[in-house]
Scaffold this motif. Structure first.
Motif, PDB file in Angstrom:
ATOM      1  N   ILE A 119       0.841  -1.197   0.000  1.00 18.00           N
ATOM      2  CA  ILE A 119       0.000   0.000   0.000  1.00 18.00           C
ATOM      3  C   ILE A 119       0.876   1.246   0.000  1.00 18.00           C
ATOM      4  N   GLY A 120       0.497   2.195  -0.789  1.00 22.06           N
ATOM      5  CA  GLY A 120       1.248   3.444  -0.842  1.00 22.06           C
ATOM      6  C   GLY A 120       0.352   4.620  -1.136  1.00 22.06           C
ATOM      7  N   MET A 121       0.961   5.724  -1.562  1.00 16.83           N
ATOM      8  CA  MET A 121       0.187   6.912  -1.918  1.00 16.83           C
ATOM      9  C   MET A 121       0.882   7.641  -3.059  1.00 16.83           C
ATOM     10  N   ASN A 166      -4.734   7.154  -2.549  1.00 15.85           N
ATOM     11  CA  ASN A 166      -4.219   5.855  -2.153  1.00 15.85           C
ATOM     12  C   ASN A 166      -3.873   4.995  -3.363  1.00 15.85           C
ATOM     13  N   VAL A 167      -2.877   4.160  -3.176  1.00 11.48           N
ATOM     14  CA  VAL A 167      -2.413   3.270  -4.236  1.00 11.48           C
ATOM     15  C   VAL A 167      -2.155   1.885  -3.657  1.00 11.48           C
ATOM     16  N   LYS A 168      -2.608   0.865  -4.359  1.00 19.17           N
ATOM     17  CA  LYS A 168      -2.312  -0.511  -3.972  1.00 19.17           C
ATOM     18  C   LYS A 168      -1.609  -1.202  -5.134  1.00 19.17           C
ATOM     19  N   ILE A 169      -0.451  -1.804  -4.859  1.00 20.83           N
ATOM     20  CA  ILE A 169       0.331  -2.470  -5.893  1.00 20.83           C
ATOM     21  C   ILE A 169      -0.329  -3.797  -6.263  1.00 20.83           C
ATOM     22  N   ILE A 170      -0.546  -3.981  -7.558  1.00 25.57           N
ATOM     23  CA  ILE A 170      -1.124  -5.230  -8.051  1.00 25.57           C
ATOM     24  C   ILE A 170      -0.024  -6.186  -8.493  1.00 25.57           C
ATOM     25  N   GLY A 171       0.972  -5.693  -9.174  1.00 25.00           N
ATOM     26  CA  GLY A 171       2.081  -6.527  -9.602  1.00 25.00           C
ATOM     27  C   GLY A 171       3.010  -5.779 -10.525  1.00 25.00           C
ATOM     28  N   VAL A 172       4.103  -6.449 -10.911  1.00 23.93           N
ATOM     29  CA  VAL A 172       5.097  -5.864 -11.808  1.00 23.93           C
ATOM     30  C   VAL A 172       5.102  -6.663 -13.101  1.00 23.93           C
ATOM     31  N   GLU A 173       4.981  -5.963 -14.209  1.00 26.53           N
ATOM     32  CA  GLU A 173       4.987  -6.612 -15.518  1.00 26.53           C
ATOM     33  C   GLU A 173       6.344  -6.424 -16.158  1.00 26.53           C
ATOM     34  N   ASP A 174       6.974  -7.544 -16.495  1.00 27.78           N
ATOM     35  CA  ASP A 174       8.282  -7.525 -17.156  1.00 27.78           C
ATOM     36  C   ASP A 174       8.098  -8.136 -18.537  1.00 27.78           C
ATOM     37  N   ASN A 175       8.284  -7.326 -19.569  1.00 22.35           N
ATOM     38  CA  ASN A 175       8.020  -7.783 -20.937  1.00 22.35           C
ATOM     39  C   ASN A 175       9.236  -8.373 -21.628  1.00 22.35           C
ATOM     40  N   TYR A 182      -7.383   4.498  -5.200  1.00 14.61           N
ATOM     41  CA  TYR A 182      -8.659   4.609  -4.499  1.00 14.61           C
ATOM     42  C   TYR A 182      -8.562   5.744  -3.477  1.00 14.61           C
ATOM     43  N   GLY A 183      -9.658   6.027  -2.815  1.00 14.02           N
ATOM     44  CA  GLY A 183      -9.685   7.093  -1.830  1.00 14.02           C
ATOM     45  C   GLY A 183     -10.572   8.246  -2.269  1.00 14.02           C
ATOM     46  N   PRO A 184     -10.736   9.247  -1.413  1.00 13.31           N
ATOM     47  CA  PRO A 184     -11.640  10.376  -1.689  1.00 13.31           C
ATOM     48  C   PRO A 184     -11.343  11.100  -3.004  1.00 13.31           C
ATOM     49  N   MET A 185     -10.072  11.339  -3.281  1.00 15.54           N
ATOM     50  CA  MET A 185      -9.750  12.051  -4.516  1.00 15.54           C
ATOM     51  C   MET A 185     -10.197  11.259  -5.734  1.00 15.54           C
ATOM     52  N   MET A 186     -10.001   9.963  -5.715  1.00 19.00           N
ATOM     53  CA  MET A 186     -10.379   9.123  -6.845  1.00 19.00           C
ATOM     54  C   MET A 186     -11.898   9.101  -7.053  1.00 19.00           C
ATOM     55  N   GLN A 187     -12.647   9.273  -5.984  1.00 17.13           N
ATOM     56  CA  GLN A 187     -14.099   9.360  -6.121  1.00 17.13           C
ATOM     57  C   GLN A 187     -14.499  10.638  -6.855  1.00 17.13           C
ATOM     58  N   ASP A 188     -13.765  11.708  -6.606  1.00 14.65           N
ATOM     59  CA  ASP A 188     -14.059  12.980  -7.265  1.00 14.65           C
ATOM     60  C   ASP A 188     -13.655  12.964  -8.737  1.00 14.65           C
ATOM     61  N   THR A 189     -12.501  12.360  -9.052  1.00 10.84           N
ATOM     62  CA  THR A 189     -11.988  12.375 -10.421  1.00 10.84           C
ATOM     63  C   THR A 189     -12.414  11.148 -11.219  1.00 10.84           C
ATOM     64  N   ASN A 190     -13.052  10.201 -10.529  1.00  9.94           N
ATOM     65  CA  ASN A 190     -13.445   8.930 -11.161  1.00  9.94           C
ATOM     66  C   ASN A 190     -12.230   8.207 -11.735  1.00  9.94           C
ATOM     67  N   SER A 237       2.917  11.868 -11.464  1.00 12.62           N
ATOM     68  CA  SER A 237       2.653  11.958 -10.023  1.00 12.62           C
ATOM     69  C   SER A 237       3.498  10.917  -9.291  1.00 12.62           C
ATOM     70  N   PRO A 238       4.305  11.343  -8.310  1.00 19.95           N
ATOM     71  CA  PRO A 238       5.178  10.390  -7.615  1.00 19.95           C
ATOM     72  C   PRO A 238       4.367   9.424  -6.759  1.00 19.95           C
ATOM     73  N   VAL A 239       4.781   8.177  -6.756  1.00 20.82           N
ATOM     74  CA  VAL A 239       4.122   7.144  -5.960  1.00 20.82           C
ATOM     75  C   VAL A 239       5.113   6.645  -4.913  1.00 20.82           C
ATOM     76  N   TYR A 240       4.684   6.638  -3.652  1.00 22.28           N
ATOM     77  CA  TYR A 240       5.535   6.240  -2.539  1.00 22.28           C
ATOM     78  C   TYR A 240       4.949   5.016  -1.845  1.00 22.28           C
ATOM     79  N   VAL A 241       5.827   4.154  -1.360  1.00 19.90           N
ATOM     80  CA  VAL A 241       5.450   3.050  -0.479  1.00 19.90           C
ATOM     81  C   VAL A 241       6.325   3.146   0.758  1.00 19.90           C
ATOM     82  N   ASP A 242       5.686   3.339   1.918  1.00 29.81           N
ATOM     83  CA  ASP A 242       6.414   3.501   3.185  1.00 29.81           C
ATOM     84  C   ASP A 242       7.461   4.610   3.103  1.00 29.81           C
TER      85      ASP A 242
END
Length: 649
Positions: A40-42, A56-65, A78-86, A95-100
């Motif tokens: 979980i991150g943001m 909020n951001v939840k990692i699903i997986g890493v794709e290596d092609n 997900y989270g309040p902002m995502m509800q507003d922007t759909n 947008s930077p994504v952080y985990v811990d």
């Protein structure tokens, strides 16, 4: 004009302390090898104004092609902002994504147009960091100059003229106000909210989320946000940028986010701040707005995906403001505007863009002056184009056309007198000056910019040498009246002539819906003219006698001479007949069979021998067979007559 050339070539010795920059250092990072599904991150971004918020951001997986292919991190927002922007929308890229607290990468792109807008790809930060180590050859050439003085001087010149005029172009803020009211306030997610999210079994996550292979960039259109263009100007720009697979769309017409007239601003950036990348900036702007991913001193990373995908580049970096967001069922976007110039973008690659604050690219200042004779208007438009040889001709043509369109505020028949000057070291004089006259029954603008685009293309595509362009100025006088004329008759003062003799032709013109006019054109019969019938042709300069040339076996599309310099090609172009000129020329009859060909050769040999005997060979005036006369009309037809040539005894 002299001052214009002078300030366009000024190089600024710029003091960095004039633009205070908040010092940021790179945070610690997590690589794709360290990520696990369910983490979980943001992410941090701006959805209105300049205030950075989180979702909020939840990692699903890493794709290596596979080897050499870019990696992608799949995640769900997900989270309040995502509800507003759909979901994740255009403009959140970078947008930077952080985990811990560790930076893992940048929001890059959605999965697809018809999939869940909350599921998206993240570009790994380790791939983006490589941009800072890329060679920046454009920074080491004369093409890259610090241009604050040039920019400010160019804008001051335009503003000086504009202050004396009544402004008719009003920036409509109604739509922006509506958007602001319709966008709900986005709340920053908290750690407590993160902890409430349950970890899920992500086994088989690719199957569950229907991962689609990324479409190759080569086949995708490159979206460009533009402002200042009307709908008609946009359509023309689309045609100009189509060869580069670029697709312009309208963005907000808001100005920069400060009250002063300066073009250069403070680089007050943070990870998550909005940032603009522009290839044209001024009364007409072309570029894109995204988000800052990371900052290390004066270096930035942004976007998480390419802008134009052109590698080592030389573009404007601007700050930007977000007016609001416009959301749809599956797609949405930030409504944004470019701010002040704060630096230079130097890399544009698959993983994103990088740039340097406090440095500036070389620009081509373009100033377009339009006079509308019917509306009694005088408008001046100023735009700076970042130096990119491939894009300069097309962008300049698009911006010049848009200037005419904005000034005359119509799409109708009309006549345009065009004069342009290009300041360049491609010619010894340092300046290319050209003028022409055009008429079109529907849209004269697209013809009015054609010569300008052609000369710029000659300079920018020269295979022998790279040249500099320090400024472009175009002056367009528009008249709704149809200023065309037809040649009604051509009457010589004698019908029997001798080689080298002068003949005066009286031409009668019929201007469109106006009284007839007459002019006298003197013509010297070429000294190498063979006895017999000679056909004389009077035509408009814009009319090429293609049929006659084809009958004579002239190659209408000869192979380009690669040894010619840009100066040679420009000189040839400047000698091209103008649309408002009358050309009086002899017509050489086509050779129909071998017998005629043999006789023509024998006659030519006899004439050459005679000219040698008379000392006429080597005289540049010995074979002059055409004259020009300028008029106030676009000449739209061709008239021919016959003269009888007698041999000199």
């Amino acid at each position: 004009m002299r001052n214009f050339v002078k300030y366009c070539s000024v190089v600024l010795s710029f003091l960095i302390w004039l633009l205070p920059i908040t010092a940021f250092a790179m945070p610690k990072i997590l690589t794709t090898e360290q990520l696990r599904p369910g983490m979980i991150g943001m992410a941090r971004t701006v959805v209105q104004g300049n205030q950075i918020k989180s979702f909020n951001v939840k990692i699903i997986g890493v794709e290596d092609n596979g080897k050499g292919a870019p990696r992608q991190i799949m995640a769900k927002a997900y989270g309040p902002m995502m509800q507003d922007t759909n979901g994740v929308i255009h403009g959140m890229s970078g947008s930077p994504v952080y985990v811990d607290g560790y930076l893992i990468g940048a929001v890059a792109r959605g999965i697809g147009s018809d999939t869940n807008p909350h599921v998206f790809y993240i570009t790994p930060i380790q791939d983006m960091l490589a941009l800072w180590d890329m060679p920046d050859n454009r920074a080491n050439t004369k093409k890259v100059k610090q241009i604050k003085i040039s920019l400010e001087s160019h804008k001051a010149e335009v503003l000086k003229e504009e202050k004396e005029l009544d402004k008719i172009w009003k920036k409509d803020t109604t739509e922006k106000k509506c958007i602001k009211k319709s966008v709900a306030k986005a709340n920053a997610a908290t750690e407590e909210e993160f902890n409430k999210v349950q970890f899920v079994d992500t086994k088989g996550w690719k199957k569950n989320y229907g991962v689609q292979k990324e479409t190759k960039l080569k086949g995708e259109s490159i979206p460009l946000a533009v402002n200042g263009f009307s709908s008609i100007g946009m359509e023309y720009l689309k045609k100009e940028l189509a060869p580069f697979n670029m697709y312009p769309y309208m963005m907000s017409t808001a100005s920069g986010n400060s009250d002063d007239d300066s073009l250069v601003g403070k680089a007050d950036l943070k990870p998550g701040s909005s940032v603009g990348v522009a290839i044209a900036y001024g009364d007409f702007s072309v570029g894109a707005v995204g988000t800052i991913t990371a900052i290390d001193g004066d270096k930035i990373l942004a976007f998480g995906h390419p802008f134009t995908y052109r590698g080592n580049v030389n573009y404007f970096m601007t700050n930007a403001a977000i007016i609001g967001t416009a959301s749809g069922l599956v797609n949405g976007q930030k409504v944004s505007s470019f701010g002040k110039i704060i630096g230079r973008i130097n890399q544009d690659r698959y993983a994103g863009v990088s740039g340097i604050t406090g440095q500036y690219p070389q620009v081509v200042p373009v100033r377009v002056t339009v006079d509308d004779k019917q509306l009694n208007k005088h408008e001046v438009f100023g735009t700076n184009i970042a130096y990119d040889e491939e894009l300069i001709p097309n962008l300049t043509a698009g911006i010049t056309y848009a200037s005419l369109d904005r000034a005359i505020d119509s799409l109708s028949a009309g006549t345009a007198n065009v004069k342009f000057e290009i300041m360049t070291d491609a010619v010894p004089s340092g300046k290319v000056v050209c003028s022409n006259m055009y008429y079109n029954g529907t849209d004269v603008g697209q013809f009015a910019v054609s010569d300008l685009a052609q000369v710029l293309d000659i300079i920018c595509s020269d295979p022998n040498k790279e040249y500099d362009i320090t400024g472009v100025e175009a002056q367009i006088s528009f008249n709704e009246a149809r200023k065309t004329a037809s040649i009604i008759s051509i009457v010589p003062d004698k019908s029997i002539v001798y080689p080298g003799e002068r003949v005066n032709f009286k031409l009668t013109l019929q201007p469109y819906r106006a009284p007839r006019e007459q002019l006298l054109i003197p013509y010297i019969v070429p000294k190498n003219q063979i006895a017999g019938n000679m056909t004389i042709e009077a035509r408009g300069g814009g009319l090429i006698p293609v049929s006659a040339l084809a009958l004579q076996g002239v190659d209408l599309s000869p192979e380009e001479n690669k040894t010619l310099t840009a100066a040679d090609k420009i000189n040839t172009f400047l000698q091209t007949d103008k649309n408002n000129e009358i050309i009086v020329d002899r017509v050489v009859p086509p050779i129909k069979n071998e017998k005629e060909q043999k006789k023509a050769i024998e006659d030519a040999v006899k004439m050459q021998q005679k000219m040698e005997k008379n000392g006429q060979l080597g005289n540049k005036n010995a074979a002059v067979d055409r004259v020009k006369a300028s008029t106030n009309y676009v000449i739209d037809n061709v008239v021919r007559i016959n003269l009888k040539v007698k041999e000199i005894k």
